[in-house]
Design a protein around this motif. Sequence first.
Motif, short mmCIF file in Angstrom:
data_model
loop_
_atom_site.label_atom_id
_atom_site.label_comp_id
_atom_site.label_asym_id
_atom_site.label_seq_id
_atom_site.Cartn_x
_atom_site.Cartn_y
_atom_site.Cartn_z
N THR A 177 -4.40 7.56 1.75
CA THR A 177 -4.38 8.38 0.76
C THR A 177 -4.64 9.79 0.99
OG1 THR A 177 -6.75 8.09 0.24
CG2 THR A 177 -5.17 6.27 -0.76
N GLY A 178 -5.19 10.08 2.14
CA GLY A 178 -5.45 11.57 2.37
C GLY A 178 -6.84 11.87 2.04
N ARG A 179 -7.61 10.66 1.39
CA ARG A 179 -8.91 11.14 0.74
C ARG A 179 -9.72 9.91 0.81
NH1 ARG A 179 -11.68 9.53 -3.81
NH2 ARG A 179 -9.60 8.55 -4.68
N ARG A 180 -10.83 10.03 1.39
CA ARG A 180 -11.68 8.87 1.83
C ARG A 180 -12.37 8.58 0.59
NH1 ARG A 180 -15.69 7.36 6.40
NH2 ARG A 180 -17.18 5.80 5.66
N PRO A 181 -12.36 7.17 0.03
CA PRO A 181 -12.93 6.61 -1.24
C PRO A 181 -14.60 7.00 -1.31
CG PRO A 181 -11.69 5.07 -0.14
CD PRO A 181 -11.81 6.22 0.87
N HIS A 182 -14.86 7.30 -2.59
CA HIS A 182 -16.48 7.36 -2.73
C HIS A 182 -17.00 6.39 -3.64
CE1 HIS A 182 -14.22 10.57 -4.91
NE2 HIS A 182 -15.00 10.21 -5.83
N TYR A 183 -16.24 5.28 -3.89
CA TYR A 183 -16.87 4.25 -4.96
C TYR A 183 -16.51 2.96 -4.23
CZ TYR A 183 -17.39 7.87 -8.37
OH TYR A 183 -17.75 8.96 -9.05
N PHE A 184 -17.56 2.05 -4.25
CA PHE A 184 -16.93 0.63 -4.05
C PHE A 184 -17.36 -0.38 -4.93
CE2 PHE A 184 -18.04 -3.31 -1.76
CZ PHE A 184 -17.12 -3.42 -0.79
N ALA A 185 -16.23 -1.12 -4.90
CA ALA A 185 -16.49 -2.38 -6.25
C ALA A 185 -16.68 -3.71 -5.29
CB ALA A 185 -15.09 -2.48 -6.98
N TYR A 186 -17.66 -4.50 -5.64
CA TYR A 186 -17.99 -5.69 -4.84
C TYR A 186 -16.72 -6.60 -5.32
CZ TYR A 186 -22.46 -3.54 -4.22
OH TYR A 186 -23.72 -2.77 -3.78
N PRO A 187 -16.23 -7.38 -4.38
CA PRO A 187 -15.20 -8.34 -4.58
C PRO A 187 -15.93 -9.63 -5.30
CG PRO A 187 -14.99 -7.45 -2.40
CD PRO A 187 -16.31 -6.83 -2.71
N PHE A 188 -15.26 -10.07 -6.40
CA PHE A 188 -15.92 -11.12 -7.17
C PHE A 188 -17.07 -10.58 -8.16
CE2 PHE A 188 -14.63 -13.22 -3.18
CZ PHE A 188 -13.39 -13.95 -3.56
N GLY A 189 -17.45 -9.21 -8.00
CA GLY A 189 -18.58 -8.69 -8.62
C GLY A 189 -19.81 -9.25 -7.64
N GLU A 190 -19.75 -9.72 -6.62
CA GLU A 190 -20.87 -10.41 -6.00
C GLU A 190 -21.38 -9.38 -4.91
OE1 GLU A 190 -19.13 -14.83 -6.12
OE2 GLU A 190 -18.80 -13.83 -4.24
N SER A 191 -22.82 -9.52 -4.73
CA SER A 191 -23.22 -8.59 -3.60
C SER A 191 -24.66 -9.17 -3.00
CB SER A 191 -23.79 -7.25 -4.25
OG SER A 191 -24.51 -7.35 -5.40
N ASP A 248 0.66 -1.34 0.23
CA ASP A 248 0.18 0.05 -0.05
C ASP A 248 0.88 1.12 -0.16
OD1 ASP A 248 0.91 0.20 2.68
OD2 ASP A 248 -0.81 -0.79 3.42
N ASP A 249 2.30 1.03 -0.15
CA ASP A 249 2.93 2.28 -0.26
C ASP A 249 2.79 3.30 -1.38
OD1 ASP A 249 4.36 0.52 -1.64
OD2 ASP A 249 6.34 0.90 -0.91
N TRP A 250 2.12 2.82 -2.28
CA TRP A 250 2.17 3.53 -3.66
C TRP A 250 0.57 4.26 -3.44
CZ3 TRP A 250 -1.88 1.45 -6.67
CH2 TRP A 250 -2.36 0.09 -6.23
N TRP A 251 -0.27 3.89 -2.66
CA TRP A 251 -1.43 4.41 -2.87
C TRP A 251 -1.61 6.07 -3.03
CZ3 TRP A 251 -4.96 1.08 0.99
CH2 TRP A 251 -4.71 -0.53 0.55
N ASN A 252 -0.85 6.66 -2.04
CA ASN A 252 -1.19 8.01 -1.62
C ASN A 252 -0.65 8.73 -2.89
OD1 ASN A 252 0.59 10.65 -0.92
ND2 ASN A 252 -1.12 10.50 0.28
N GLU A 253 0.54 8.37 -3.69
CA GLU A 253 1.07 8.94 -4.70
C GLU A 253 0.35 8.41 -5.93
OE1 GLU A 253 5.26 8.91 -7.54
OE2 GLU A 253 5.16 7.87 -5.52
N ALA A 254 -0.30 7.50 -6.17
CA ALA A 254 -1.10 6.96 -7.14
C ALA A 254 -2.34 7.70 -7.29
CB ALA A 254 -1.38 5.43 -7.17
N ASP A 255 -3.04 7.99 -5.85
CA ASP A 255 -4.28 8.70 -6.14
C ASP A 255 -3.88 10.35 -6.26
OD1 ASP A 255 -6.97 8.63 -5.29
OD2 ASP A 255 -6.56 10.08 -3.73
#
Length: 266
Positions: free
Chosen positions: A194-208, A136-143
Amino acid sequence: MVPILTYHSQNIRGARPADNDHAALAADLEALISTGKTVIPLDRMMEWLEGNLDERAVTNSVVMTFDDGCDFDVRDIEYPGHGMQRSFLGIMQDFLERFPASGKPSLHATSFVIASWEARHQIDAGSLFGEGWMSDDWWNEADANPLLSIENHGWDHNHPDLEGDERGNFHSVDNREQCMEQVVHAAESIGHLTGRRPHYFAYPFGESSQYIREIFFPEYPELHGCRAAVGTDPGLVHPDTDLWNLPRFVCGRDWTSPEELLNLLG
């Protein structure tokens, strides 16, 4: 209508687009631009769905997403038996260098990551090679990169590599306590890095579960703070699409070549 495309950077079984999501992404970008299509951010599509943009703003557009948050999303890594793999982010940067007018200012992808370090460590050991390729050390820079954003793929993916009786699917996440862990606790953890709370969610396996789609997300926006959730049912996003189960096409499942992708999108 807008298609959302999904790639997995750990999908590497060969060198062809049919066997390698990195090769597929590179080939697909060129195919899409050759037909005049534009890759737009998920945010822009949502602005249209929320009625804040005219349909012309998303005409002939696609949205790109990456699932699971492996280091291959942003780092060039030698994959055992298949050589050096150019990262997804690197492929996008290469594309812009070759076609400087094509992707600006909208070329963008969303990387959905798993929040729990312990879960990622176990998944890496069980499903990859135990090389620490789910860091996860790349998340902040990537975001902060204009080409990429980091969003929520759950606390631990409820992955089969983890211990527990109900591991291996996401249908079992069907009550408030579990949703709080998988969505809210995960968002807080990702946002801390990341310094920013996510505002989208992806269901794991596409399942819900019906609960998370029809009760938790619609009725508790003050808790989760999400604008939408995405699954993997194939289809196009249109103004009447359920915001809590947006469809996505999956590379390798729904298409295996640039030609198949273009036929799929019409």
